[in-house]
Scaffold this active site. Structure first.
Site, PDB file in Angstrom:
ATOM      1  N   ASN A   1     -10.502  -2.993  -6.471  1.00 50.55           N
ATOM      2  CA  ASN A   1      -9.695  -2.001  -7.198  1.00 50.55           C
ATOM      3  C   ASN A   1     -10.238  -1.659  -8.588  1.00 50.55           C
ATOM      4  O   ASN A   1      -9.839  -0.664  -9.184  1.00 50.55           O
ATOM      5  CB  ASN A   1      -8.231  -2.466  -7.329  1.00 50.55           C
ATOM      6  CG  ASN A   1      -7.431  -2.355  -6.044  1.00 50.55           C
ATOM      7  OD1 ASN A   1      -6.477  -3.091  -5.819  1.00 50.55           O
ATOM      8  ND2 ASN A   1      -7.815  -1.432  -5.168  1.00 50.55           N
TER       9      ASN A   1
ATOM     10  N   ASP B   1       0.835  -1.205   0.000  1.00 47.56           N
ATOM     11  CA  ASP B   1       0.000   0.000   0.000  1.00 47.56           C
ATOM     12  C   ASP B   1       0.873   1.259   0.000  1.00 47.56           C
ATOM     13  O   ASP B   1       1.975   1.254   0.554  1.00 47.56           O
ATOM     14  CB  ASP B   1      -0.905  -0.036   1.247  1.00 47.56           C
ATOM     15  CG  ASP B   1      -2.105   0.874   1.109  1.00 47.56           C
ATOM     16  OD1 ASP B   1      -2.304   1.463   0.026  1.00 47.56           O
ATOM     17  OD2 ASP B   1      -2.853   1.011   2.100  1.00 47.56           O
TER      18      ASP B   1
HETATM   19  C1  FPP Z   1      -1.802   0.218  -3.394  1.00 48.94           C
HETATM   20  O1  FPP Z   1      -1.340   1.542  -3.391  1.00 48.94           O
HETATM   21  C2  FPP Z   1      -1.264  -0.493  -4.528  1.00 48.94           C
HETATM   22  C3  FPP Z   1      -2.002  -1.063  -5.537  1.00 48.94           C
HETATM   23  C4  FPP Z   1      -3.460  -1.025  -5.611  1.00 48.94           C
HETATM   24  C5  FPP Z   1      -1.329  -1.741  -6.658  1.00 48.94           C
HETATM   25  C6  FPP Z   1      -0.204  -2.648  -6.266  1.00 48.94           C
HETATM   26  C7  FPP Z   1       0.609  -2.901  -7.453  1.00 48.94           C
HETATM   27  C8  FPP Z   1       1.957  -2.915  -7.499  1.00 48.94           C
HETATM   28  C9  FPP Z   1       2.825  -2.765  -6.334  1.00 48.94           C
HETATM   29  C10 FPP Z   1       2.643  -3.084  -8.784  1.00 48.94           C
HETATM   30  C11 FPP Z   1       2.473  -4.385  -9.474  1.00 48.94           C
HETATM   31  C12 FPP Z   1       2.941  -5.548  -8.734  1.00 48.94           C
HETATM   32  C13 FPP Z   1       2.974  -6.787  -9.255  1.00 48.94           C
HETATM   33  C14 FPP Z   1       3.364  -7.934  -8.417  1.00 48.94           C
HETATM   34  C15 FPP Z   1       2.653  -7.073 -10.665  1.00 48.94           C
HETATM   35  P1  FPP Z   1      -2.404   2.694  -3.548  1.00 48.94           P
HETATM   36  O2  FPP Z   1      -2.508   3.047  -4.992  1.00 48.94           O
HETATM   37  O3  FPP Z   1      -3.681   2.305  -2.911  1.00 48.94           O
HETATM   38  O4  FPP Z   1      -1.701   3.839  -2.766  1.00 48.94           O
HETATM   39  P2  FPP Z   1      -2.430   5.010  -1.959  1.00 48.94           P
HETATM   40  O5  FPP Z   1      -3.213   4.366  -0.847  1.00 48.94           O
HETATM   41  O6  FPP Z   1      -1.283   5.823  -1.468  1.00 48.94           O
HETATM   42  O7  FPP Z   1      -3.298   5.744  -2.931  1.00 48.94           O
END
Ligand code: FPP
Length: 242
Positions: free
Chosen positions: A67, A19
């Site tokens: 998501n 996250d």
């Molecule tokens: C959460 O951060 C992250 C995600 C919803 C996406 C996770 C994806 C990756 C780390 C990249 C791809 C990985 C693989 C294994 C293919 P957020 O966007 O919710 O952050 P925020 O809460 O700060 O907005």
């Protein structure tokens, strides 16, 4: 899933709620996409280090079933990143003999992504030492619903009686079947919740929350989490050690 009751200091299975990509980018005046890109890069070092310190199973929460409700541009961007990851970065995992599996319903992805996921699972099926599960379009409640339907169908087909339903059968009917329950669940970015991740499997997991945003999470942060885990007294419902 079976419960690992051994008194290890290194967790056999570590699960990550990655996250803070968006906030990492925002703090630098960058688009959220830059945070996801950097987040995908952070995955490599973390997996490499987990393998090095003796972790045998890693689960990554890459995309939850919720998501899809993000703005379409962000979902498109994440799909592009998954495409890139599955088509090039995963080769590195195959070279290192990592067994890769995907948790969640693949059918909602575009055919090229879906096919690639199946191909990777097939190509790594014989590897046994280090296992990585990538949760994509995953939601623990949906996974439990699918397991209940599977069990109901088996009973309908008279494969076993209702009295044969036990915890092990439920574990074996989830998409995580074959992995031990997570010993340690790490969530980055300061948030402290499970967000529909491994609800059944997390029954006895230790939790580790860090304010570090996922793109900045590195080997040292993993070491700190494992050290904190090693200091915990896991009792699985029993009394404290004297
Ligand atoms: C959460 O951060 C992250 C995600 C919803 C996406 C996770 C994806 C990756 C780390 C990249 C791809 C990985 C693989 C294994 C293919 P957020 O966007 O919710 O952050 P925020 O809460 O700060 O907005």
């Amino acid at each position: 899933m079976t419960q690992d009751k051994t008194d290890r200091t290194t967790p056999a299975h570590v699960a990550f709620i990655m996250d803070g990509n968006g906030r990492w980018a925002q703090a630098r005046g960058l688009p959220r996409a830059a945070g996801h890109q950097k987040g995908a890069e952070a995955v490599h070092a973390v997996l490499r280090h987990a393998q090095k310190i003796g972790v045998r199973y890693v689960t990554l929460y890459a995309f939850s079933s919720g998501n899809w409700n993000r703005p379409p541009e962000e979902v498109d961007n994440l799909m592009g990143l998954f495409r890139q990851y599955l088509k090039s970065d995963v080769k590195e995992l195959i070279k290192k003999k990592v067994r890769v599996r995907f948790l969640g319903d693949k059918e909602r992805f575009d055919p090229d992504i879906r096919d690639k996921m199946k191909e990777i699972e097939r190509d790594t099926a014989a590897f046994e030492d280090f296992h990585v599960a990538i949760a994509m379009n995953y939601g623990a409640r949906e996974d439990i619903v699918a397991a209940v339907k599977r069990i109901a169908m088996d009973i309908f087909d008279k494969q076993y009686l209702v009295s044969a339903i036990d915890e092990q059968r439920i574990s074996d009917s989830l998409s995580t079947s074959g992995f031990p329950d997570p010993d340690l669940i790490i969530r980055t970015s300061g948030e402290q919740r499970l967000s529909n991740f491994l609800l059944w499997e997390a029954a006895y997991a230790e939790f580790y929350f860090t304010p570090v945003f996922w793109p900045d999470f590195n080997e040292h942060d993993l070491d700190a989490a494992v050290e904190a885990y090693a200091r915990r007294d896991r009792r699985f419902g029993k009394v404290a050690r004297g």
